[in-house]
Design an enzyme around this catalytic site. Structure first.
Site, PDB file in Angstrom:
ATOM      1  N   ARG A  82     -39.206 -36.368  14.141  1.00  0.00           N
ATOM      2  CA  ARG A  82     -38.340 -37.544  14.307  1.00  0.00           C
ATOM      3  C   ARG A  82     -38.933 -38.514  15.330  1.00  0.00           C
ATOM      4  O   ARG A  82     -38.847 -39.726  15.163  1.00  0.00           O
ATOM      5  CB  ARG A  82     -36.926 -37.119  14.700  1.00  0.00           C
ATOM      6  N   LYS A 185     -34.427 -43.033  17.212  1.00  0.00           N
ATOM      7  CA  LYS A 185     -33.836 -42.752  18.524  1.00  0.00           C
ATOM      8  C   LYS A 185     -34.490 -43.636  19.580  1.00  0.00           C
ATOM      9  O   LYS A 185     -35.365 -43.196  20.332  1.00  0.00           O
ATOM     10  CB  LYS A 185     -34.011 -41.261  18.835  1.00  0.00           C
ATOM     11  N   GLU A 221     -21.179 -43.057  12.605  1.00  0.00           N
ATOM     12  CA  GLU A 221     -21.285 -41.897  13.496  1.00  0.00           C
ATOM     13  C   GLU A 221     -20.672 -42.267  14.828  1.00  0.00           C
ATOM     14  O   GLU A 221     -20.177 -43.381  14.999  1.00  0.00           O
ATOM     15  CB  GLU A 221     -22.745 -41.460  13.653  1.00  0.00           C
TER      16      GLU A 221
HETATM   17  N1  PLP Z   1     -26.520 -39.561  16.614  1.00  0.00           N
HETATM   18  C1  PLP Z   1     -26.845 -40.095  17.797  1.00  0.00           C
HETATM   19  C2  PLP Z   1     -26.592 -41.543  18.016  1.00  0.00           C
HETATM   20  C3  PLP Z   1     -27.417 -39.294  18.792  1.00  0.00           C
HETATM   21  O1  PLP Z   1     -27.732 -39.797  19.973  1.00  0.00           O
HETATM   22  C4  PLP Z   1     -27.630 -37.927  18.533  1.00  0.00           C
HETATM   23  C5  PLP Z   1     -28.266 -37.071  19.535  1.00  0.00           C
HETATM   24  O2  PLP Z   1     -29.406 -36.775  19.492  1.00  0.00           O
HETATM   25  C6  PLP Z   1     -27.270 -37.425  17.286  1.00  0.00           C
HETATM   26  C7  PLP Z   1     -26.717 -38.264  16.349  1.00  0.00           C
HETATM   27  C8  PLP Z   1     -27.480 -35.985  16.962  1.00  0.00           C
HETATM   28  O3  PLP Z   1     -28.804 -35.694  16.656  1.00  0.00           O
HETATM   29  P1  PLP Z   1     -29.382 -34.237  16.907  1.00  0.00           P
HETATM   30  O4  PLP Z   1     -28.471 -33.290  16.239  1.00  0.00           O
HETATM   31  O5  PLP Z   1     -30.724 -34.269  16.286  1.00  0.00           O
HETATM   32  O6  PLP Z   1     -29.421 -34.052  18.383  1.00  0.00           O
HETATM   33  C1  COI Z   2     -28.743 -35.546  22.299  1.00  0.00           C
HETATM   34  O1  COI Z   2     -27.777 -34.967  21.794  1.00  0.00           O
HETATM   35  O2  COI Z   2     -29.810 -34.965  22.521  1.00  0.00           O
HETATM   36  C2  COI Z   2     -28.695 -36.950  22.656  1.00  0.00           C
HETATM   37  O3  COI Z   2     -29.715 -37.529  22.808  1.00  0.00           O
HETATM   38  C3  COI Z   2     -27.404 -37.613  22.840  1.00  0.00           C
HETATM   39  C4  COI Z   2     -27.375 -38.276  24.173  1.00  0.00           C
HETATM   40  C5  COI Z   2     -26.400 -39.375  24.118  1.00  0.00           C
HETATM   41  C6  COI Z   2     -27.074 -37.317  25.261  1.00  0.00           C
END
Ligand code: PLP
Ligand code: COI
Length: 342
Positions: A82, A185, A221
């Site tokens: 990612r 991200k 989301e």
């Molecule tokens: N959506 C957003 C905006 C996020 O910041 C995060 C955190 O990483 C997620 C979704 C969840 O992604 P992941 O499950 O890969 O941490």
């Molecule tokens: C994560 O879940 O790793 C994120 O980056 C979310 C963040 C807002 C703490």
């Protein structure tokens, strides 16, 4: 190993100084050897593209101490991929997966005493950053990049841990738009959402739930996690061009299938808010956080009993965390042990 003197069972989700972070520079077409340092500051040129044109991306993953004392990562390869997708979208230099893995292993080993003990419920959060670091004033991609990884021991993202939170649908502020960068991200997405999140907290909610920017009709989301709902033995989660593809969500979709649920990944209309039996947030920080209610245009839609996670959410949480903590078998190869020596 003498463990850091911390109250691991009651850690907040916050930054804490550890022993080291690791840095690699991309210069003249190649990555340097990584350097571990205890310095918490970075020196950057004031005209670095990360500072004014937003060439800044990051990742978030966790490592866990297993019952046998070994340390494991969870889906590190997906975070590496990612970060590469984010880099390509913002015309930054992608970090090779092997370098990403090496960086995480080295920085975790250097901070072994900060890895929360098995059973504490806490974990070591790993935050890789990629920054455009060369001086440009014309709008163009950086020639140089800094890849930095720091760690911090953390407890639950929402104070209460596996306790239901209340969300409010945000209609005025968009975090991201179709065709924009909501699917990667980058720091700018979080800056865009700060007013919405702080506004929701001021009103007593834990987070906002964003709608799609074009029609304001479909659930995107929350500010820090993906969203799912349960209805009729079905796991329903939004598909949208402006949400981050969550690695937790990807994992939980598989676990839901394993539990015999149907899985639907599709546009989810706000008109469905009143039909869900359970709802939840998904993310590395949020893990699975049950959603008690969603407020939309003055109506609060409550899911199950207030203050209690529903049965499907509870089972999904148990299955996910059992794999992450090394208690259950890992049939899909999501975890990797960090070797004690590199
Ligand atoms: N959506 C957003 C905006 C996020 O910041 C995060 C955190 O990483 C997620 C979704 C969840 O992604 P992941 O499950 O890969 O941490
Ligand atoms: C994560 O879940 O790793 C994120 O980056 C979310 C963040 C807002 C703490």
């Amino acid at each position: 190993m003498e463990r850091a003197d911390l109250d691991f069972a009651h850690l907040p989700f916050a930054y804490r100084k550890t022993d080291a972070n690791i840095r690699y520079w991309f210069r003249d077409g190649a990555w340097t050897e990584g350097e571990l340092t205890s310095d918490e500051t970075i020196t950057l040129h004031m005209a670095s593209t990360c500072l004014h044109y937003g060439q800044e991306i990051f990742e978030g993953l966790k490592v866990f101490e297993r019952p046998d004392g070994r340390i494991q990562t969870f889906r590190l390869d997906e975070n590496a991929k990612r970060l590469q997708r984010s880099a390509r979208k913002l015309l930054m230099e992608p970090v090779p997966e092997d370098l990403f893995r090496e960086a995480v292993h080295r920085v975790v080993r250097a901070n072994r005493r900060f890895v929360p003990p098995y059973g504490s419920g806490a974990s070591l959060y790993v935050r890789p950053l990629l920054l455009g670091a060369s001086a440009e004033v014309g709008v163009k991609p950086s020639q140089e990049y800094l890849f930095l990884v720091f760690v911090t021991p953390v407890g639950p993202y929402y104070k209460a841990g596996f306790e239901p939170v209340r969300l409010i649908v945000e209609e005025e502020i968009d975090r991201a738009a179709p065709g924009g960068v909501g699917d990667v991200k980058c720091g700018g997405n979080y800056a865009a959402g700060l007013r919405a999140t702080m506004g929701a907290k001021d009103k007593g909610y834990s987070e906002v739930l964003y709608l799609d920017a074009r029609e304001k009709r479909y659930i995107d989301e929350s500010g820090s996690s993906n969203f799912y709902a349960i209805r009729d033995n079905t796991y329903i989660t939004p598909s949208s061009p402006s949400i981050l593809p969550s690695i937790t969500n990807m994992s939980v979709r598989q676990l839901a299938r394993d539990m015999g649920l149907a899985v639907e990944q599709r546009p989810v209309s706000v008109d469905e808010l009143g039909t869900f039996e359970e709802a939840g947030c998904l993310g590395t920080a949020a893990v699975i956080t049950p959603v008690e209610s969603i407020t939309y245009r003055g109506t609060e839609y409550v899911y199950g009993k207030r203050g209690e996670a529903g049965p499907v959410t509870t089972e999904l949480y148990k299955r996910l965390t059992a794999i992450q903590w090394g208690e259950a078998e890992d049939p899909y190869g999501w975890t990797e042990i960090i070797p004690e020596e590199g």
